[in-house]
Motif scaffolding. Structure first.
Motif, PDB file in Angstrom:
ATOM      1  N   ASP A  46      -2.821 -35.094  50.331  1.00 30.63           N
ATOM      2  CA  ASP A  46      -1.617 -34.661  51.441  1.00 30.63           C
ATOM      3  C   ASP A  46      -1.190 -33.177  51.070  1.00 30.63           C
ATOM      4  OD1 ASP A  46      -0.756 -34.964  49.022  1.00 30.63           O
ATOM      5  OD2 ASP A  46       1.178 -35.991  49.686  1.00 30.63           O
ATOM      6  N   VAL A  47      -1.157 -32.353  50.840  1.00 30.17           N
ATOM      7  CA  VAL A  47      -0.627 -31.215  51.227  1.00 30.17           C
ATOM      8  C   VAL A  47      -1.843 -29.812  51.069  1.00 30.17           C
ATOM      9  CG1 VAL A  47       1.390 -31.559  49.949  1.00 30.17           C
ATOM     10  CG2 VAL A  47      -0.858 -30.834  48.039  1.00 30.17           C
ATOM     11  N   ILE A  48      -3.045 -29.875  50.889  1.00 29.67           N
ATOM     12  CA  ILE A  48      -3.337 -29.091  50.496  1.00 29.67           C
ATOM     13  C   ILE A  48      -4.023 -28.004  52.095  1.00 29.67           C
ATOM     14  CG2 ILE A  48      -6.202 -28.324  50.151  1.00 29.67           C
ATOM     15  CD1 ILE A  48      -6.465 -29.716  47.942  1.00 29.67           C
ATOM     16  N   GLY A  49      -3.603 -26.996  52.704  1.00 33.51           N
ATOM     17  CA  GLY A  49      -4.061 -27.050  54.308  1.00 33.51           C
ATOM     18  C   GLY A  49      -2.846 -26.794  54.306  1.00 33.51           C
ATOM     19  N   THR A  50      -1.565 -26.846  53.817  1.00 30.33           N
ATOM     20  CA  THR A  50       0.020 -27.371  54.788  1.00 30.33           C
ATOM     21  C   THR A  50       0.672 -26.552  53.866  1.00 30.33           C
ATOM     22  OG1 THR A  50       0.684 -29.155  53.979  1.00 30.33           O
ATOM     23  CG2 THR A  50      -0.236 -29.622  55.759  1.00 30.33           C
ATOM     24  N   THR A  51       0.494 -26.261  52.788  1.00 25.88           N
ATOM     25  CA  THR A  51       1.519 -25.674  51.388  1.00 25.88           C
ATOM     26  C   THR A  51       0.736 -24.545  51.031  1.00 25.88           C
ATOM     27  OG1 THR A  51       3.408 -25.492  50.739  1.00 25.88           O
ATOM     28  CG2 THR A  51       2.300 -27.601  50.081  1.00 25.88           C
ATOM     29  N   HIS A  52       1.256 -23.826  50.273  1.00 29.39           N
ATOM     30  CA  HIS A  52       1.156 -23.248  49.006  1.00 29.39           C
ATOM     31  C   HIS A  52       1.351 -24.249  47.668  1.00 29.39           C
ATOM     32  CE1 HIS A  52       0.231 -18.730  50.255  1.00 29.39           C
ATOM     33  NE2 HIS A  52       0.974 -19.172  50.697  1.00 29.39           N
ATOM     34  N   CYS A  53       0.016 -24.285  47.233  1.00 28.65           N
ATOM     35  CA  CYS A  53       0.011 -24.748  45.491  1.00 28.65           C
ATOM     36  C   CYS A  53      -0.666 -24.901  44.765  1.00 28.65           C
ATOM     37  CB  CYS A  53      -0.474 -26.912  46.041  1.00 28.65           C
ATOM     38  SG  CYS A  53      -2.069 -26.413  46.694  1.00 28.65           S
ATOM     39  N   GLY A  54      -0.536 -25.048  43.323  1.00 27.16           N
ATOM     40  CA  GLY A  54      -1.319 -24.112  42.768  1.00 27.16           C
ATOM     41  C   GLY A  54      -0.805 -23.536  41.258  1.00 27.16           C
ATOM     42  N   LYS A  55      -1.664 -22.966  40.601  1.00 23.58           N
ATOM     43  CA  LYS A  55      -0.919 -22.059  38.966  1.00 23.58           C
ATOM     44  C   LYS A  55       0.071 -21.507  39.189  1.00 23.58           C
ATOM     45  CE  LYS A  55      -5.324 -23.285  36.726  1.00 23.58           C
ATOM     46  NZ  LYS A  55      -6.597 -22.464  36.081  1.00 23.58           N
ATOM     47  N   ARG A  56       0.533 -20.869  40.197  1.00 22.71           N
ATOM     48  CA  ARG A  56       1.283 -20.166  40.248  1.00 22.71           C
ATOM     49  C   ARG A  56       2.269 -19.960  40.970  1.00 22.71           C
ATOM     50  NH1 ARG A  56       1.197 -14.045  42.128  1.00 22.71           N
ATOM     51  NH2 ARG A  56       3.058 -13.051  41.677  1.00 22.71           N
ATOM     52  N   SER A  57       3.851 -20.280  41.197  1.00 23.14           N
ATOM     53  CA  SER A  57       4.373 -20.388  42.394  1.00 23.14           C
ATOM     54  C   SER A  57       4.452 -18.858  42.944  1.00 23.14           C
ATOM     55  CB  SER A  57       6.321 -19.832  41.870  1.00 23.14           C
ATOM     56  OG  SER A  57       5.853 -21.251  40.867  1.00 23.14           O
ATOM     57  N   CYS A  58       3.923 -19.002  44.636  1.00 24.79           N
ATOM     58  CA  CYS A  58       4.587 -18.149  45.527  1.00 24.79           C
ATOM     59  C   CYS A  58       5.815 -18.507  46.434  1.00 24.79           C
ATOM     60  CB  CYS A  58       3.317 -18.447  46.643  1.00 24.79           C
ATOM     61  SG  CYS A  58       3.303 -17.804  47.833  1.00 24.79           S
ATOM     62  N   CYS A  59       6.817 -16.942  46.420  1.00 27.84           N
ATOM     63  CA  CYS A  59       7.799 -16.522  46.947  1.00 27.84           C
ATOM     64  C   CYS A  59       8.303 -18.236  46.404  1.00 27.84           C
ATOM     65  CB  CYS A  59       7.339 -17.274  48.736  1.00 27.84           C
ATOM     66  SG  CYS A  59       6.120 -16.018  49.332  1.00 27.84           S
ATOM     67  N   ALA A  60       8.933 -17.996  44.613  1.00 22.90           N
ATOM     68  CA  ALA A  60      10.004 -18.864  44.752  1.00 22.90           C
ATOM     69  C   ALA A  60      11.544 -18.652  45.248  1.00 22.90           C
ATOM     70  CB  ALA A  60      10.150 -18.502  43.473  1.00 22.90           C
ATOM     71  N   ALA A  61      12.037 -19.479  44.655  1.00 29.11           N
ATOM     72  CA  ALA A  61      13.444 -19.377  45.421  1.00 29.11           C
ATOM     73  C   ALA A  61      14.216 -18.507  44.681  1.00 29.11           C
ATOM     74  CB  ALA A  61      13.966 -20.423  45.774  1.00 29.11           C
ATOM     75  N   GLY A  62      15.084 -17.860  45.501  1.00 29.53           N
ATOM     76  CA  GLY A  62      15.785 -16.326  44.643  1.00 29.53           C
ATOM     77  C   GLY A  62      15.427 -15.236  44.030  1.00 29.53           C
ATOM     78  N   SER A  63      13.912 -15.443  44.292  1.00 28.39           N
ATOM     79  CA  SER A  63      12.484 -14.278  43.074  1.00 28.39           C
ATOM     80  C   SER A  63      12.681 -12.869  44.618  1.00 28.39           C
ATOM     81  CB  SER A  63      10.708 -14.545  43.280  1.00 28.39           C
ATOM     82  OG  SER A  63      10.621 -15.191  44.351  1.00 28.39           O
ATOM     83  N   TRP A  64      12.427 -11.662  44.257  1.00 29.21           N
ATOM     84  CA  TRP A  64      11.936 -10.353  44.435  1.00 29.21           C
ATOM     85  C   TRP A  64      10.498 -10.768  46.057  1.00 29.21           C
ATOM     86  CZ3 TRP A  64       7.750  -7.966  44.760  1.00 29.21           C
ATOM     87  CH2 TRP A  64       7.176  -6.901  45.288  1.00 29.21           C
ATOM     88  N   ASN A  65      10.174 -11.465  45.051  1.00 29.93           N
ATOM     89  CA  ASN A  65       8.816 -12.011  46.273  1.00 29.93           C
ATOM     90  C   ASN A  65       9.089 -12.548  47.376  1.00 29.93           C
ATOM     91  OD1 ASN A  65       7.898 -11.326  43.443  1.00 29.93           O
ATOM     92  ND2 ASN A  65       5.994 -12.552  43.780  1.00 29.93           N
ATOM     93  N   SER A  66      10.720 -13.594  47.189  1.00 29.37           N
ATOM     94  CA  SER A  66      10.618 -13.904  48.722  1.00 29.37           C
ATOM     95  C   SER A  66      11.339 -13.302  48.978  1.00 29.37           C
ATOM     96  CB  SER A  66      11.274 -15.869  48.221  1.00 29.37           C
ATOM     97  OG  SER A  66      12.554 -14.712  47.604  1.00 29.37           O
ATOM     98  N   GLU A  67      12.036 -12.521  49.652  1.00 26.59           N
ATOM     99  CA  GLU A  67      12.221 -11.590  49.932  1.00 26.59           C
ATOM    100  C   GLU A  67      11.581 -10.959  51.537  1.00 26.59           C
ATOM    101  OE1 GLU A  67      14.480  -8.495  47.114  1.00 26.59           O
ATOM    102  OE2 GLU A  67      15.862  -9.914  46.419  1.00 26.59           O
TER     103      GLU A  67
END
Length: 194
Positions: free
Chosen positions: A61-82
């Motif tokens: 139900d989530v594959i192809g609609t959002t990032h999922c997997g072992k590593r967080s992507c654009c984690a809230a509050g992170s430098w990556n999400s800026e």
């Protein structure tokens, strides 16, 4: 009224230290083009859309609609999400945070646009074949006129970008006059557009 909706121009996707940063060609040029479009005042409103994803198991139900997997992507509050620091973000610009590829899904984007009487969306950002495409198709379904600012859209390579733009155009998205003929020419083709 028109809005420039800029999707996911974030450190995670464009900085070489991000998860996907090394996959994009010339992120500096993309940011300069986005800044130039903003400075042209072609749109009444600018909306910056950022992703903040939570870790989800890769279920059907989530594959192809959002990032999922072992590593967080654009984690809230992170430098990556800026947003990339070189962007011309102004205090009066609007901001939307999304957790799905489609920026309309479970966000306030549609309400913000309607509150500002926006009927036409100029769209830029990354990536052409995921978040940009999902958002554009949703915008068309909601009745917005969508113009793909192709010079402001990034992807891993020109073939992926061209295919995604062609698919969005097939569904009703419009191309700026300067790209409407050239986008259909296959990459590395010697054939000239007429």
């Amino acid at each position: 009224m028109a809005a420039f909706v800029v999707i996911d121009v974030q450190n995670e996707f464009l900085d070489r230290r991000g998860m996907f940063g090394s996959k994009f060609i010339h992120p500096e040029a993309l940011c300069q083009t986005i800044n130039s479009f903003i400075e042209s005042d072609a749109c009444n409103v600018v909306v910056w859309v950022r992703s903040e994803y939570t870790r989800r198991p890769p279920t059907d139900d989530v594959i192809g609609t959002t990032h999922c997997g072992k590593r967080s992507c654009c984690a809230a509050g992170s430098w990556n999400s800026e947003l990339i620091p070189s962007l011309s973000v102004q205090p009066h610009h609007l901001h939307v945070v999304k957790a799905w590829y489609n920026a309309f899904h479970q966000t306030e984007l549609d309400r913000l646009l309607r509150d500002h009487n926006i009927q036409r969306l100029h769209v830029g950002g990354v990536t052409a074949n995921t978040c940009v495409k999902a958002t554009v198709l949703a915008a068309l379904a909601l009745g917005y006129e969508v113009i793909l600012e192709t010079d402001c859209i990034g992807a891993a390579n020109s073939d992926i970008k061209a295919d995604a733009i062609q698919e969005m155009a097939t569904h009703g998205a419009l191309l700026p006059p300067s790209t409407s003929r050239s986008i259909h020419t296959p990459p590395n083709s010697d054939r000239k557009s007429t």
